[in-house]
Design an enzyme around this catalytic site. Structure first.
Site: not given
Length: 606
Positions: A31-33
């Site tokens: 995932g990631s932001n």
């Protein structure tokens, strides 16, 4: 995203259901932001970027920091995954960018009709073709530490590898009448290397957009970028199968009719060449959507992604009307997405408690270090109101736990009393049948709904009483903090790790395995990895801070860099990115190695 079929695999014995295919919508450890800030949102009037990929802490998917410089040609600093010869996430003098995992499907499945009596031959337009067979041998360590060689035969058709699994789900069988092959357009070439080589030389959002459209080499991620001109970019200009709205009736299959509505996985008839993915006008290669069909947004305030679809990259300008295979629109966003958007909203409104209403680099770093727990912000205050009025729930005295939750500052920082209790309560609330919320999702207010707490649902108060009973049995104080309960052990020393589950709305995602016997979380498997906060103003030496949470030499216990950045991350610290030669020469830990004539140490350490 799948597993290649090989000799010795067992065939599926039952036909998968729609529910089985819906499991493909779940995330599996990546995932990631990323937040790109434009000049209208920053104190400098130029671009700033927060990049925070969530990746495994061990294994082949770890990031490694490096800087690539060819004088007069290239100067880029950042991080790459093992084996990549280019920088994947990083910055040049005038551009910084990061990536987040996209919701777009990257593959389609072909159902192959097999030749009677020969399950390794398949039909295309009435003719039989043999599957390609590839023998692969690997050395395998045995329990007694001896090494043996094992060989497998992998099979593929003209559509791709024959597979029985997708995203860890055993969805497909291989019997005497049919088999299934995965078609991934990314397998056609190495355009991703072209893309990142071009990105590593880009100096503006405009350069990045040209690279995205020209190469179409980004394999499975969104691109978020900011530049020294004050532009902010979100784009999912990547490799997506040219199947915008699902299978045509002539190419659909029985499994496809189950799979596409719930997971946007197409299962096409492989016996017809007319069902092969066609070349789209404007696309760089056969079988992929052209850039004109893919979402892209450039703003002067901000653009974001936190692994939901493209729809709310910026709520002021929703992206709509794109092919269904890329992602959904007008649906509830994750708590993590809402955390990021509300932090931005409050900063620009001047309501986050900090001075002013613009982002400074310190405030950008705060996306990681404030450890704000958005799920706690939404769910815990109404639960506190309820338990203060009802100190006995299901014959359990919850008054002490209620006081701890009332005093909790809604963070997963190391020293916030009540944080351990809150995580368990929130986890149980999220599992309540029918959901915990009293206010449903409202497309007119997508950042702040669903919300409220439905205390009339018996599962809601039970989430608190069950947690109190659990903590009592394990002798865990209701005011326990993460400093004592979440950590990694390096060379015999426990290093406390801040952060928490992305599913509960944590921006600083830390996925840690819980020991049921102690209630502690001693093993971090995944989460914040190479984190970058960049201020890109056009200065020769950009102001950039980074942290590699698991450290550069995480697999070498003898290295001084085995755990140095992990300790720094534990304490909320950052590394100064020394991009230009002047900054490098001023480093107190500089060490220079001349590859043509030995080494010369001007200072110790680096």
């Amino acid at each position: 995203p799948g597993g290649a079929r090989r000799d010795g695999d067992a065939a599926a014995t039952t036909t998968p259901s729609a529910a089985d295919f819906s499991k493909l919508n779940e995330t599996y450890g990546i995932g990631s932001n990323a937040v790109a800030l434009g000049g209208d949102a920053t104190s400098t009037g130029k671009g700033m970027l927060f990049g925070n990929p969530h990746f495994p802490w061990l294994g082949s998917e770890r990031f490694f920091e490096s800087q690539l410089t060819i004088p007069g040609k290239m100067n880029v600093s950042g991080a790459s995954l093992l084996g990549a010869p280019v920088i994947l996430i990083g910055h040049t003098r005038n551009l910084a960018w990061s990536h987040t995992v996209s919701t777009a499907r990257r593959f389609v499945i072909y159902e192959e009709t097999l030749k009677p009596g020969d399950p390794t031959s398949y039909q295309v337009d009435g003719k039989w073709k043999p599957m390609k067979q590839t023998k692969v041998s690997v050395q395998v360590k045995q329990p007694d530490n001896s090494i043996t060689t094992e060989t497998r035969t992998l099979y593929s058709t003209s559509h791709g590898a024959v597979t029985t699994m997708v995203q860890k789900q055993p969805l497909f069988g291989w019997n005497y009448s049919s088999a299934y092959a995965m078609r991934d357009p990314n397998s056609d070439g190495l355009r991703f290397i072209n893309h990142f080589f071009d990105a590593d030389r880009s100096q503006s959002v405009d350069d990045m957009v040209k690279t995205l459209k020209r190469d179409q080499g980004v394999p499975w991620v969104n691109t978020i970028a900011s530049d020294s001109k004050g532009n902010a970019l979100y784009a999912d200009v990547s490799v997506v199968p040219n199947l915008p709205d699902g299978p045509t009736p002539a190419c659909d299959t029985v499994l496809g009719q189950l799979a596409w509505p719930v997971s946007k996985v197409a299962v096409l008839d492989g016996s017809k060449s007319s069902c092969d993915l066609p070349k789209a006008p404007g696309a760089v290669a056969k079988g992929i959507l052209p850039p004109s069909k893919l979402p892209l947004l450039i703003r002067r305030d901000y653009a974001t992604n936190m692994n939901d679809s493209y729809w709310l990259a910026n709520p002021k300008q929703p992206l709509e009307g794109f092919p269904k295979i890329i992602g959904d629109e007008q649906t509830a966003r994750s708590l993590r997405t809402r955390n990021g958007l509300t932090q931005i909203e409050r900063r620009l409104n001047g309501t986050d408690g900090d001075p002013g209403n613009k982002f400074t680099l310190d405030r950008v770093q705060g996306f990681l270090t404030n450890n704000h727990h958005y799920g706690g912000e939404v769910l815990i205050p109404p639960l506190v109101t309820y338990c203060q009025a009802n100190p006995i729930i299901n014959a359990v005295d919850v008054s002490a736990a209620c006081a701890a939750l009332a005093g909790w500052n809604q963070t997963d920082g190391l020293d916030d009393p009540g944080a351990v209790l809150a995580r368990r309560v929130i986890g149980r609330l999220q599992a309540v049948t029918g959901g915990p919320y009293s206010v449903p999702f409202n497309v007119a207010d997508p950042v702040h709904t669903p919300s409220g707490l439905d205390t009339t649902n018996a599962g809601v108060p039970k989430a608190l009483s069950d947690t109190v009973t659990e903590f009592s049995g394990l002798a865990i104080p209701v005011t326990a903090t993460w400093r004592d309960y979440q950590y990694v052990n390096r060379n015999g020393i426990n290093i406390p790790v801040p952060g928490g589950p992305g599913g509960q709305g944590m921006f600083n995602v830390i996925t840690a395995a819980r020991d049921g016997a102690t209630g502690k979380y001693p093993t971090v498997s995944h989460g914040s990895s190479f984190v970058m906060a960049a201020s890109i103003t056009g200065a020769k030496c950009p102001d950039v801070k980074t942290i590699l949470t698991y450290s550069q030499a995480a697999t070498n216990a003898a290295s001084p860099h085995f755990d140095d950045q992990t300790k720094l991350f534990s304490n909320g610290g950052w590394v100064t990115d020394r991009f230009c030669p002047a900054a490098q020469k001023s480093s107190p830990d500089l060490k220079v190695t001349n590859l043509n004539g030995g080494s010369k140490a001007s200072r110790n350490g680096w």
